[in-house]
Write a protein that holds these residues in place. Structure first.
Motif, PDB file in Angstrom:
ATOM      1  N   ASP A 205       0.866  -1.186   0.000  1.00  0.00           N
ATOM      2  CA  ASP A 205       0.000   0.000   0.000  1.00  0.00           C
ATOM      3  C   ASP A 205       0.898   1.229   0.000  1.00  0.00           C
ATOM      4  N   ALA A 206       1.110   1.789  -1.183  1.00  0.00           N
ATOM      5  CA  ALA A 206       1.947   2.977  -1.310  1.00  0.00           C
ATOM      6  C   ALA A 206       1.196   4.200  -0.805  1.00  0.00           C
ATOM      7  N   LEU A 207       1.925   5.288  -0.585  1.00  0.00           N
ATOM      8  CA  LEU A 207       1.267   6.546  -0.297  1.00  0.00           C
ATOM      9  C   LEU A 207       0.429   6.961  -1.499  1.00  0.00           C
ATOM     10  N   THR A 208      -0.592   7.760  -1.253  1.00  0.00           N
ATOM     11  CA  THR A 208      -1.388   8.354  -2.325  1.00  0.00           C
ATOM     12  C   THR A 208      -1.035   9.833  -2.432  1.00  0.00           C
ATOM     13  N   ALA A 209      -1.461  10.440  -3.532  1.00  0.00           N
ATOM     14  CA  ALA A 209      -1.251  11.879  -3.682  1.00  0.00           C
ATOM     15  C   ALA A 209      -1.931  12.640  -2.555  1.00  0.00           C
ATOM     16  N   ALA A 210      -3.097  12.165  -2.123  1.00  0.00           N
ATOM     17  CA  ALA A 210      -3.822  12.827  -1.040  1.00  0.00           C
ATOM     18  C   ALA A 210      -3.053  12.758   0.275  1.00  0.00           C
ATOM     19  N   ASP A 211      -2.328  11.648   0.508  1.00  0.00           N
ATOM     20  CA  ASP A 211      -1.509  11.540   1.720  1.00  0.00           C
ATOM     21  C   ASP A 211      -0.450  12.639   1.759  1.00  0.00           C
ATOM     22  N   VAL A 212       0.213  12.847   0.636  1.00  0.00           N
ATOM     23  CA  VAL A 212       1.262  13.867   0.574  1.00  0.00           C
ATOM     24  C   VAL A 212       0.658  15.262   0.685  1.00  0.00           C
ATOM     25  N   ALA A 213      -0.481  15.472   0.024  1.00  0.00           N
ATOM     26  CA  ALA A 213      -1.156  16.767   0.095  1.00  0.00           C
ATOM     27  C   ALA A 213      -1.548  17.099   1.530  1.00  0.00           C
ATOM     28  N   GLU A 214      -1.971  16.093   2.273  1.00  0.00           N
ATOM     29  CA  GLU A 214      -2.325  16.314   3.673  1.00  0.00           C
ATOM     30  C   GLU A 214      -1.103  16.715   4.488  1.00  0.00           C
ATOM     31  N   ALA A 215       0.050  16.094   4.190  1.00  0.00           N
ATOM     32  CA  ALA A 215       1.285  16.454   4.881  1.00  0.00           C
ATOM     33  C   ALA A 215       1.681  17.894   4.576  1.00  0.00           C
ATOM     34  N   VAL A 216       1.565  18.289   3.308  1.00  0.00           N
ATOM     35  CA  VAL A 216       1.871  19.667   2.921  1.00  0.00           C
ATOM     36  C   VAL A 216       0.963  20.637   3.671  1.00  0.00           C
ATOM     37  N   THR A 217      -0.330  20.336   3.657  1.00  0.00           N
ATOM     38  CA  THR A 217      -1.304  21.228   4.296  1.00  0.00           C
ATOM     39  C   THR A 217      -1.047  21.350   5.789  1.00  0.00           C
ATOM     40  N   TRP A 218      -0.726  20.241   6.440  1.00  0.00           N
ATOM     41  CA  TRP A 218      -0.412  20.284   7.870  1.00  0.00           C
ATOM     42  C   TRP A 218       0.798  21.179   8.124  1.00  0.00           C
ATOM     43  N   ALA A 219       1.844  21.003   7.335  1.00  0.00           N
ATOM     44  CA  ALA A 219       3.084  21.752   7.558  1.00  0.00           C
ATOM     45  C   ALA A 219       2.881  23.255   7.381  1.00  0.00           C
ATOM     46  N   VAL A 220       2.133  23.649   6.354  1.00  0.00           N
ATOM     47  CA  VAL A 220       1.996  25.085   6.066  1.00  0.00           C
ATOM     48  C   VAL A 220       0.963  25.765   6.948  1.00  0.00           C
ATOM     49  N   THR A 221       0.159  25.000   7.657  1.00  0.00           N
ATOM     50  CA  THR A 221      -0.847  25.600   8.542  1.00  0.00           C
ATOM     51  C   THR A 221      -0.419  25.587  10.009  1.00  0.00           C
ATOM     52  N   ARG A 222       0.856  25.278  10.278  1.00  0.00           N
ATOM     53  CA  ARG A 222       1.366  25.433  11.643  1.00  0.00           C
ATOM     54  C   ARG A 222       1.438  26.932  11.963  1.00  0.00           C
ATOM     55  N   PRO A 223       1.481  27.291  13.247  1.00  0.00           N
ATOM     56  CA  PRO A 223       1.646  28.709  13.595  1.00  0.00           C
ATOM     57  C   PRO A 223       2.865  29.311  12.896  1.00  0.00           C
ATOM     58  N   SER A 224       2.804  30.595  12.644  1.00  0.00           N
ATOM     59  CA  SER A 224       3.818  31.257  11.828  1.00  0.00           C
ATOM     60  C   SER A 224       5.232  31.128  12.375  1.00  0.00           C
ATOM     61  N   HIS A 225       5.375  30.945  13.682  1.00  0.00           N
ATOM     62  CA  HIS A 225       6.719  30.834  14.256  1.00  0.00           C
ATOM     63  C   HIS A 225       7.273  29.416  14.172  1.00  0.00           C
TER      64      HIS A 225
END
Length: 248
Positions: A205-225
């Motif tokens: 079971d490889a990662l899906t594009a949605a899995d990576v997109a979720e990781a991107v979204t999590w990272a960029v929505t952390r507090p600004s600091h």
């Protein structure tokens, strides 16, 4: 509304990232070479209530990238997804043209898009650059020399830019996925051989594009600091670049 520019947005991880960021409240600007595919993705985002614009763009064309950036009123986030792998030949037999193509789209594409949008990211007062690399950026493997070299080049861009932007309101995030099954990546790598492309993911079971997109979204929505310097994401079956468990 915060604006995110996404390259490679017509399919795979780029399209999935556009959908995820639109769902997180960003206005997304999807770019890729294929305008027809961009329109399809945009319709899906609009149908889900998201805000989206599209622009046909070849990230290897510096003049086109600069013109595109000049038309963008605001940019808070750029996600460099455009890239790819071409061929699986060894170093001794590889066609230098394949390596050049990988370098141009992965490395120079990320460089040119980031350069062109950096003034607007700084101007936003809270900008973020994301560079999508790969676990291949820090682990070499047979038949992957050109791709690993290109992804390492992107890794170096991220690391260097983070140092150079110290003191400026711009975060630099590198997302390094392991095996991701998308409709085109392995097909391009194996030059259209669908059978060989499918074998890459047999028995796991490889990662899906949605899995990576979720990781991107999590990272960029952390507090600004909070800066996520490097986030490595692999499927459970892939313990390392060279060790993959496959079901019988």
């Amino acid at each position: 509304m915060r604006t995110a520019v996404i390259t490679g947005g017509s399919s795979g991880i780029g399209a999935a990232t556009g959908k995820a960021l639109a769902g997180a409240g960003f206005k997304v600007v999807l770019t890729a070479r294929r305008a027809d595919r961009l329109s399809e993705v945009a319709r899906e985002i609009e149908a889900a209530g998201g805000h989206v614009a599209t622009a046909a763009l070849d990230v290897t064309d510096q003049s086109a990238v600069e013109k595109f950036a000049g038309r963008i009123d605001r940019c808070d986030l750029v996600v460099n997804v455009a890239g790819g792998a071409f061929g699986t030949e060894t170093v001794s037999t590889a066609d230098p043209a394949d390596w050049r193509r990988m370098y141009e789209v992965n490395v120079l594409g990320s460089l040119q898009v980031t350069q062109a949008l950096l003034p607007k990211l700084i101007e936003s007062g809270d900008g973020t650059v994301v560079i999508l690399t790969s676990t291949a950026s820090f682990t070499a493997y047979e038949g992957g020399g050109g791709y690993s070299a290109a992804k390492h080049g992107q890794h170096v861009i991220a690391a260097t830019l983070r140092l150079e932007l110290s003191g400026h309101p711009v975060r630099v995030i590198e997302i390094a996925p392991g095996m991701v099954e998308t409709e085109e990546f392995s097909l391009n790598r194996y030059r259209g051989d669908a059978g060989r492309a499918a074998e890459v993911y047999d028995g796991l079971d490889a990662l899906t594009a949605a899995d990576v997109a979720e990781a991107v979204t999590w990272a960029v929505t952390r507090p600004s600091h909070v800066n996520v310097d490097l986030l490595v994401v692999r499927p459970l079956a892939q313990a390392a670049q060279h060790k993959v468990h496959r079901r019988a």
